[in-house]
Design an enzyme around this catalytic site. Structure first.
Site, short mmCIF file in Angstrom:
data_model
loop_
_atom_site.label_atom_id
_atom_site.label_comp_id
_atom_site.label_asym_id
_atom_site.label_seq_id
_atom_site.Cartn_x
_atom_site.Cartn_y
_atom_site.Cartn_z
N LYS A 215 34.12 1.23 39.36
CA LYS A 215 32.67 1.19 39.51
C LYS A 215 32.13 0.20 38.49
O LYS A 215 32.16 0.46 37.29
CB LYS A 215 32.10 2.58 39.22
CG LYS A 215 32.51 3.66 40.22
CD LYS A 215 32.05 5.02 39.72
CE LYS A 215 31.97 6.08 40.81
NZ LYS A 215 33.11 6.19 41.68
N LYS B 66 35.44 13.96 51.55
CA LYS B 66 35.32 14.74 50.32
C LYS B 66 36.10 16.05 50.53
O LYS B 66 35.87 16.74 51.52
CB LYS B 66 33.86 15.04 50.01
CG LYS B 66 33.07 13.80 49.59
CD LYS B 66 33.47 13.36 48.17
CE LYS B 66 32.56 12.23 47.69
NZ LYS B 66 32.95 11.77 46.34
N ASN C 216 34.53 1.72 53.48
CA ASN C 216 34.80 3.04 54.05
C ASN C 216 33.51 3.83 54.26
O ASN C 216 32.51 3.63 53.57
CB ASN C 216 35.80 3.84 53.19
CG ASN C 216 35.25 4.29 51.85
OD1 ASN C 216 35.68 3.81 50.80
ND2 ASN C 216 34.29 5.21 51.84
N ALA C 217 33.55 4.70 55.27
CA ALA C 217 32.47 5.67 55.46
C ALA C 217 32.85 6.91 54.68
O ALA C 217 34.02 7.26 54.60
CB ALA C 217 32.32 6.01 56.95
N THR C 218 31.87 7.57 54.07
CA THR C 218 32.14 8.78 53.30
C THR C 218 31.65 10.00 54.07
O THR C 218 30.50 10.04 54.52
CB THR C 218 31.44 8.71 51.93
OG1 THR C 218 31.93 7.55 51.24
CG2 THR C 218 31.77 9.95 51.09
N GLU D 50 42.39 10.73 46.16
CA GLU D 50 41.65 10.27 44.98
C GLU D 50 41.36 11.43 44.04
O GLU D 50 40.86 12.47 44.46
CB GLU D 50 40.35 9.63 45.47
CG GLU D 50 39.47 9.03 44.39
CD GLU D 50 38.30 8.25 45.00
OE1 GLU D 50 38.45 7.70 46.12
OE2 GLU D 50 37.23 8.21 44.38
N ASN E 273 37.54 14.70 43.69
CA ASN E 273 36.62 14.71 42.54
C ASN E 273 37.07 15.68 41.44
O ASN E 273 36.27 16.45 40.91
CB ASN E 273 35.19 15.02 42.99
CG ASN E 273 34.58 13.89 43.82
OD1 ASN E 273 34.36 14.04 45.01
ND2 ASN E 273 34.35 12.75 43.20
N ASP F 170 39.05 12.52 48.74
CA ASP F 170 38.57 12.46 47.35
C ASP F 170 38.26 13.87 46.88
O ASP F 170 37.32 14.51 47.37
CB ASP F 170 37.32 11.58 47.27
CG ASP F 170 36.85 11.37 45.84
OD1 ASP F 170 37.45 11.95 44.91
OD2 ASP F 170 35.87 10.62 45.64
N LYS G 250 36.54 8.18 54.22
CA LYS G 250 36.86 8.94 53.02
C LYS G 250 36.26 10.33 53.14
O LYS G 250 35.05 10.48 53.25
CB LYS G 250 36.32 8.24 51.77
CG LYS G 250 36.67 9.01 50.49
CD LYS G 250 36.35 8.21 49.25
CE LYS G 250 34.97 8.57 48.72
NZ LYS G 250 34.75 8.01 47.36
N ASP H 26 39.65 7.80 39.71
CA ASP H 26 38.25 7.40 39.68
C ASP H 26 37.61 7.96 38.41
O ASP H 26 37.42 7.23 37.42
CB ASP H 26 37.56 7.92 40.96
CG ASP H 26 36.11 7.51 41.06
OD1 ASP H 26 35.63 6.77 40.20
OD2 ASP H 26 35.42 7.93 42.02
MG LIG Z 1 35.62 9.27 43.75
#
Ligand SMILES: [Mg+2]
Length: 354
Positions: free
Chosen positions: A261, A156, A127-129, A213, A187, A185, A154, A238
């Protein structure tokens, strides 16, 4: 069996702001081990908040080269990863585990992915973020990524009001059409109420997210489980995996997807163990880097290639670095990474230590 260490530092192209602070450079240690007549290489690039500190990582690895009080042979990497000596130092364990796996695969004359699984992927979608930005800039970045071949983006989210993030996603969906997978995402930025509002709007508008996410703080497994029950959008975890035992995350029915990760989990073997347990629970796995140098990125690529499933992984992070330790044998092309076909990781271990 001998073990060598080399410290390194690589700057990021531009500082990256994350929920856990700004990242300007990545520092770590390369580990080389000689196993079965072959040299394998691994990388420890600690990321505080996810792993031990650089100092603790350095101490843990230096301790291995000196031997330990339990009487393990100095520099015996295999016993170091088996006996739990590196239990509190996942980045250090990652380096040693990856180096041993690389050496074994080289000795077997196979790419690492093929030494981990019988029928690994030969290439993987990534994926590109897209960072936080206003709708116009987000659309522009999305279009650039899709033009260069990515079919999974993806975004943010979580830095602005959920309503504004929905507007960004809607603008991107309208720009890229229905065939590009979109992930969001957060976070851990939201509470239940904000996440609920976000998901209600996303679903009402039919924006069709691949997953959301980590909407909630890392320790809120029950909250994530409730979101899963209330909404159709899949939920990925995550940050939670660095805070609670991954088994607990699975047992809590808190996730449709685990974002793994290798650096934070302690090595490629740990990712594969967790992926097997996730599969038994009907949970998918997406492998991502911790903005690592080339050795750890290759390790993540091989371990991702060894897993079943065809979801895009979060491995396209090389471009965030201003320089690297060696030429990258697996650059992103058309939104995919090809797994190197030469034995082991596919990188010259000795050249990294010259
Ligand atoms: Mg993440």
């Amino acid at each position: 069996m001998t073990m060598r260490l080399r410290e390194f530092a690589v700057d990021l192209e531009t500082p990256l702001s994350t929920a856990k602070g700004d990242i300007e450079r990545r520092e770590g240690l390369l580990v080389a081990v000689d196993v079965a007549g072959e040299t394998g290489v691994g990388e420890a690039t600690p990321l505080p908040g996810w792993t031990e500190s650089l100092e603790d990582c350095r101490d843990a690895l230096a301790g291995l080269t000196e031997g330990d009080a339990e009487g393990a042979a100095a520099g015996d990497p295999k016993s170091a990863i088996e006996d739990g000596a590196l239990a509190d130092a996942p980045a250090a364990r990652h380096a040693v585990s990856l180096a041993v796996a690389d050496a074994r695969a080289r000795a077997a004359g196979r790419p690492l992915a093929a030494s981990l699984a019988t029928d690994p992927h030969t290439s993987l979608p990534v994926n590109a973020t897209l960072g936080d930005d206003d709708p116009e800039a987000t659309v522009e970045a999305a279009e650039t990524a899709v033009e260069s071949g990515y079919d999974c983006l993806k975004l943010k989210v979580g830095a602005r009001d959920p309503t504004d993030d929905v507007a960004r996603l809607r603008a991107v969906r309208e720009a890229v059409g229905p065939d590009v997978a979109l992930r969001a995402d957060a976070n851990a930025a939201w509470d239940r109420w904000a996440a609920d509002r976000f998901l209600d709007s996303v679903e009402e508008l039919g924006l069709d997210l691949d997953y959301l996410e980590q909407p909630l703080p890392a320790d809120e497994l029950d909250g994530h489980a409730v979101l899963r029950r209330l909404h159709d959008t899949p939920i990925a975890l995550d940050e939670s995996l660095s805070t609670v035992a991954p088994e607990r995350a699975l047992a809590s029915n808190a996730a449709d997807v685990l974002v793994c990760k290798p650096m934070a989990l302690g090595g490629p073997d740990r990712v594969r163990d967790l992926a097997a347990r996730a599969r038994d629970a009907g949970v998918a796995v997406v492998v991502t880097t911790t903005i690592d140098a080339v050795v750890a990125r290759l390790g993540a690529l091989h371990v991702a290639a060894s897993l079943p499933g065809d979801r895009a992984h979060g491995l396209a992070t090389a471009s965030l670095l201003d320089a690297d330790l060696a030429a990258d044998p697996a650059p992103v092309r058309e939104g995919r990474m090809r797994v190197p076909e030469s034995p082991g990781l596919g990188i010259d271990a000795d050249a990294l230590f010259r």
